[in-house]
Scaffold this active site. Structure first.
Site, PDB file in Angstrom:
ATOM      1  N   LYS A  17       0.839  -1.204   0.000  1.00 10.76           N
ATOM      2  CA  LYS A  17       0.000   0.000   0.000  1.00 10.76           C
ATOM      3  C   LYS A  17       0.876   1.258   0.000  1.00 10.76           C
ATOM      4  CE  LYS A  17      -4.172  -1.004   2.051  1.00 10.76           C
ATOM      5  NZ  LYS A  17      -5.038  -1.221   3.198  1.00 10.76           N
TER       6      LYS A  17
ATOM      7  N   PHE B 245     -17.161  10.376   9.148  1.00  7.59           N
ATOM      8  CA  PHE B 245     -18.467  10.025   8.565  1.00  7.59           C
ATOM      9  C   PHE B 245     -18.415   9.870   7.051  1.00  7.59           C
ATOM     10  CE2 PHE B 245     -19.092  12.620  12.395  1.00  7.59           C
ATOM     11  CZ  PHE B 245     -19.762  11.703  13.187  1.00  7.59           C
TER      12      PHE B 245
ATOM     13  N   ARG C 100     -18.325   8.739   3.221  1.00  7.44           N
ATOM     14  CA  ARG C 100     -18.949   7.620   2.500  1.00  7.44           C
ATOM     15  C   ARG C 100     -17.988   7.183   1.414  1.00  7.44           C
ATOM     16  NH1 ARG C 100     -23.476  11.121   0.070  1.00  7.44           N
ATOM     17  NH2 ARG C 100     -21.627  12.418   0.026  1.00  7.44           N
ATOM     18  N   GLU C 101     -17.685   5.883   1.333  1.00  8.93           N
ATOM     19  CA  GLU C 101     -16.862   5.408   0.221  1.00  8.93           C
ATOM     20  C   GLU C 101     -17.578   5.776  -1.069  1.00  8.93           C
ATOM     21  OE1 GLU C 101     -15.612   1.297   0.704  1.00  8.93           O
ATOM     22  OE2 GLU C 101     -15.012   1.735   2.753  1.00  8.93           O
TER      23      GLU C 101
ATOM     24  N   LYS D 233     -20.770   8.198  16.342  1.00 12.19           N
ATOM     25  CA  LYS D 233     -20.495   7.407  15.137  1.00 12.19           C
ATOM     26  C   LYS D 233     -21.314   6.120  15.116  1.00 12.19           C
ATOM     27  CE  LYS D 233     -18.636   5.839  11.473  1.00 12.19           C
ATOM     28  NZ  LYS D 233     -19.030   6.367  10.167  1.00 12.19           N
TER      29      LYS D 233
ATOM     30  N   ALA E 299     -35.373  -0.077  -1.063  1.00  9.80           N
ATOM     31  CA  ALA E 299     -35.393  -1.502  -0.712  1.00  9.80           C
ATOM     32  C   ALA E 299     -34.489  -2.259  -1.674  1.00  9.80           C
ATOM     33  CB  ALA E 299     -36.818  -2.023  -0.798  1.00  9.80           C
TER      34      ALA E 299
ATOM     35  N   CYS F  70     -18.266  -1.270   7.265  1.00 13.96           N
ATOM     36  CA  CYS F  70     -18.678  -0.463   8.426  1.00 13.96           C
ATOM     37  C   CYS F  70     -20.001  -0.917   9.049  1.00 13.96           C
ATOM     38  CB  CYS F  70     -18.746   1.010   8.043  1.00 13.96           C
ATOM     39  SG  CYS F  70     -17.111   1.726   7.778  1.00 13.96           S
TER      40      CYS F  70
ATOM     41  N   LYS G 286     -21.164  -1.486  -2.791  1.00  9.73           N
ATOM     42  CA  LYS G 286     -21.967  -0.390  -3.341  1.00  9.73           C
ATOM     43  C   LYS G 286     -21.250   0.167  -4.554  1.00  9.73           C
ATOM     44  CE  LYS G 286     -20.500   3.638  -0.697  1.00  9.73           C
ATOM     45  NZ  LYS G 286     -21.034   4.761  -0.013  1.00  9.73           N
TER      46      LYS G 286
ATOM     47  N   ARG H 197     -15.831  -5.948   1.274  1.00  5.38           N
ATOM     48  CA  ARG H 197     -16.001  -6.463   2.629  1.00  5.38           C
ATOM     49  C   ARG H 197     -17.491  -6.652   2.910  1.00  5.38           C
ATOM     50  NH1 ARG H 197     -12.247  -2.197   5.875  1.00  5.38           N
ATOM     51  NH2 ARG H 197     -13.138  -0.827   4.292  1.00  5.38           N
TER      52      ARG H 197
HETATM   53  P1  NAD Z   1      -8.801  -0.493   6.071  1.00  5.62           P
HETATM   54  O1  NAD Z   1      -8.696  -1.907   6.460  1.00  5.62           O
HETATM   55  O2  NAD Z   1      -9.032  -0.108   4.640  1.00  5.62           O
HETATM   56  O3  NAD Z   1      -7.507   0.296   6.561  1.00  5.62           O
HETATM   57  C1  NAD Z   1      -6.863   0.097   7.765  1.00  5.62           C
HETATM   58  C2  NAD Z   1      -5.367   0.264   7.524  1.00  5.62           C
HETATM   59  O4  NAD Z   1      -4.674   0.270   8.765  1.00  5.62           O
HETATM   60  C3  NAD Z   1      -4.758  -0.866   6.696  1.00  5.62           C
HETATM   61  O5  NAD Z   1      -4.119  -0.330   5.559  1.00  5.62           O
HETATM   62  C4  NAD Z   1      -3.769  -1.531   7.659  1.00  5.62           C
HETATM   63  O6  NAD Z   1      -2.624  -2.036   7.010  1.00  5.62           O
HETATM   64  C5  NAD Z   1      -3.426  -0.359   8.565  1.00  5.62           C
HETATM   65  N1  NAD Z   1      -2.854  -0.741   9.868  1.00  5.62           N
HETATM   66  C6  NAD Z   1      -3.240  -1.749  10.692  1.00  5.62           C
HETATM   67  N2  NAD Z   1      -2.455  -1.747  11.788  1.00  5.62           N
HETATM   68  C7  NAD Z   1      -1.590  -0.733  11.665  1.00  5.62           C
HETATM   69  C8  NAD Z   1      -0.547  -0.223  12.489  1.00  5.62           C
HETATM   70  N3  NAD Z   1      -0.283  -0.754  13.681  1.00  5.62           N
HETATM   71  N4  NAD Z   1       0.151   0.841  12.053  1.00  5.62           N
HETATM   72  C9  NAD Z   1      -0.111   1.390  10.850  1.00  5.62           C
HETATM   73  N5  NAD Z   1      -1.092   0.947  10.029  1.00  5.62           N
HETATM   74  C10 NAD Z   1      -1.820  -0.101  10.437  1.00  5.62           C
HETATM   75  O7  NAD Z   1      -9.981   0.116   6.969  1.00  5.62           O
HETATM   76  P2  NAD Z   1     -10.808   1.459   6.725  1.00  5.62           P
HETATM   77  O8  NAD Z   1     -12.014   1.170   5.919  1.00  5.62           O
HETATM   78  O9  NAD Z   1      -9.886   2.541   6.305  1.00  5.62           O
HETATM   79  O10 NAD Z   1     -11.328   1.754   8.195  1.00  5.62           O
HETATM   80  C11 NAD Z   1     -10.480   2.235   9.210  1.00  5.62           C
HETATM   81  C12 NAD Z   1     -11.332   2.687  10.382  1.00  5.62           C
HETATM   82  O11 NAD Z   1     -12.150   3.775   9.968  1.00  5.62           O
HETATM   83  C13 NAD Z   1     -12.306   1.631  10.900  1.00  5.62           C
HETATM   84  O12 NAD Z   1     -12.449   1.783  12.280  1.00  5.62           O
HETATM   85  C14 NAD Z   1     -13.596   1.985  10.201  1.00  5.62           C
HETATM   86  O13 NAD Z   1     -14.731   1.519  10.897  1.00  5.62           O
HETATM   87  C15 NAD Z   1     -13.507   3.494  10.210  1.00  5.62           C
HETATM   88  N6  NAD Z   1     -14.283   4.156   9.153  1.00  5.62           N
HETATM   89  C16 NAD Z   1     -14.211   3.705   7.881  1.00  5.62           C
HETATM   90  C17 NAD Z   1     -14.944   4.339   6.897  1.00  5.62           C
HETATM   91  C18 NAD Z   1     -14.962   3.819   5.490  1.00  5.62           C
HETATM   92  O14 NAD Z   1     -15.815   4.247   4.703  1.00  5.62           O
HETATM   93  N7  NAD Z   1     -14.084   2.901   5.091  1.00  5.62           N
HETATM   94  C19 NAD Z   1     -15.746   5.450   7.215  1.00  5.62           C
HETATM   95  C20 NAD Z   1     -15.747   5.911   8.518  1.00  5.62           C
HETATM   96  C21 NAD Z   1     -15.024   5.260   9.495  1.00  5.62           C
END
Ligand code: NAD
Length: 437
Positions: free
Chosen positions: A35, A149, A151-152, A208, A256, A264, A327, A334
């Protein structure tokens, strides 16, 4: 300001790029070498509209770099924690090991006065616990919680122009010095009028999970109505239009379909129930169990409807699944309902071909047993039934006459109620929607 962003997934990579866009000097840190190599080369490691262009734009200014070593956080004044909080294996609770490891890894590099800002979605009470760890490592540093908050599919604009900013601070006070620091980080959106709410730590964490629980409930509500509409011969799309005109209800999130998925909502409502149980407040959230059950029932319902559509048996039926991402405008698979349905159909003897404009790589890694086709036309070739499961614009806009020339049998199941049923029927298709006659 000098900022570090720890965890560069869907949340952190976008956050890092957007913080650099706002004018800050940013280092993104992730343990995933691939990454970091991608991001360093200006490539988005996942599909998110606008992210790659933004990465290249801000990297050209020299304000954004990516590293794998936590030591790169040293010298930043603000550290955003954006690592994952997935569901624990075999349990509803959130796995906090990544958050704990990130904070423990960061602690030795904190300087006096540093601000650690949690953005990951965590169970209420986590921030207070981590605050002690941060203070133990560097007594004059501070921990805030600033839930995200985004949205992907809209992550860049949602980060640059959020609809609100929530700051959780230890004493819940607007006067807390950390509030001023975070205000400097977000000065761009704040000056543009983004509302900002200061709360205590538990309220910020709960905002959240409460927001996600509400959204999940709204989706499951309309899907429950779809079940009733199916039973009564009514039309859930018109029902949603009509109740959505009441501005206390609103039309958004009342489509629906096959239900919610992604990284999430499913895991967040489950972690919320688990945490409520630990706090002795499980009764307050028992309704979320029903929300989850309605949602999972959608997937079985689609498998059953497909069987019906195919004349009573799935054995040997060639099924084309349009969409693998949870989506549109995302490659995130996931807990994708589309893929979960595709896998169940395959298990029940169908020969399933899945296509998606962006998510095939991720889908194939998760479900290698399914067959994947890059091009829609090839995927639909000689199909006995077509299932629209992720409503990408190209699938919504399919021409039923052209599509009809590709398939063996003109049967379509519209899992997102996204197609014009009349148009498809006029072109000779047997059309099935969800909660639509
Ligand atoms: P993700 O799995 O895409 O990303 C997490 C990243 O953290 C990974 O790249 C992983 O390699 C890295 N990581 C893990 N341990 C680490 C460490 N010790 N040091 C450095 N990097 C490390 O997950 P995400 O979708 O980005 O979600 C992250 C958080 O944000 C979650 O808690 C999620 O619920 C929250 N969130 C996500 C979204 C979304 O739309 N994806 C929106 C709001 C909140």
């Amino acid at each position: 300001m000098r900022i570090s962003v720890i965890g560069c997934g869907y949340l952190g990579a976008v956050h890092a790029a957007c913080m650099a866009k706002l004018g800050h000097d940013v280092v993104g840190i992730d343990v995933d070498e691939r990454k970091i190599a991608d991001l360093s080369a200006g490539h988005a490691p996942f599909f998110e509209p606008g992210l790659e262009q933004l990465l290249q734009e801000v990297q050209a200014t020299g304000r954004l770099s990516f590293m794998t070593e936590m030591s790169a956080a040293e010298g930043s004044q603000v550290h955003f924690v954006c690592v994952g909080t997935p569901q624990k294996k075999g349990e509803n609770a959130a796995d906090l090991s990544y958050v704990d490891a990130a904070i423990a890894g960061l602690a030795p590099y904190l300087s006096p006065g540093d601000l650690v800002v949690g953005k990951s979605t965590v169970p209420v009470g986590t921030a207070a616990r981590l605050s002690d760890v941060v203070k133990g490592a560097q007594p004059s540093s501070e921990l805030m919680w600033n839930p995200e908050f985004l949205r992907e599919g809209h992550a860049v604009t949602d980060t640059l122009q959020p609809d609100r900013l929530v700051y959780g601070v230890h004493d819940g006070s607007e006067e807390h010095p950390a509030v001023q620091i975070l205000d400097r980080v977000y000065s761009g959106p704040l000056e543009a009028g983004t509302p900002r709410l200061v709360t205590d730590l538990p309220t910020a964490e709960l905002v959240k999970t409460a927001a996600n629980s509400f959204l999940a409930t709204k989706i499951s509500f309309i899907n429950a109505m779809a079940e009733l509409c199916d039973a009564a011969g009514a039309n859930v799309s018109l029902l949603a239009d009509a109740i959505g005109m009441d501005d206390r209800i609103g039309r958004k999130f009342l489509n629906a379909g096959i239900g919610f998925g992604g990284g999430c909502l499913p895991k967040d409502i489950r972690a919320f129930m688990a945490r409520a149980g630990e706090l002795g407040a499980d009764q307050a959230l028992t309704f979320l169990r029903e929300v989850d059950a309605i949602n999972m029932r959608r997937r079985t319902r689609v498998v059953e409807l497909t069987r019906e559509l195919c004349g009573g048996s799935l054995l040997g039926q060639r099924i084309t699944v349009l969409g693998a991402a949870f989506k549109p405008q995302s490659d995130d698979v996931r807990d994708s309902p589309a893929l979960s349905i595709a896998a169940q159909l395959q298990l029940q003897g169908a020969v399933v071909t899945v296509t998606d404009p962006e998510a095939l790589g991720n889908a194939a890694r998760r479900f290698p047993e399914l067959h994947y086709e890059e091009f829609t036309e090839a995927a639909m070739n000689r199909a006995d039934a077509v299932l629209l499961l992720t409503e990408w614009p190209e699938y919504r806009e399919l021409d039923p006459y052209e599509a009809g020339a590709l398939v063996s049998a003109k049967r379509v199941l519209d899992g997102r109620n996204a197609l014009d049923a009349r148009k498809w029927r006029a072109a000779g298709w047997t059309y099935r929607g969800l909660g639509r006659p």
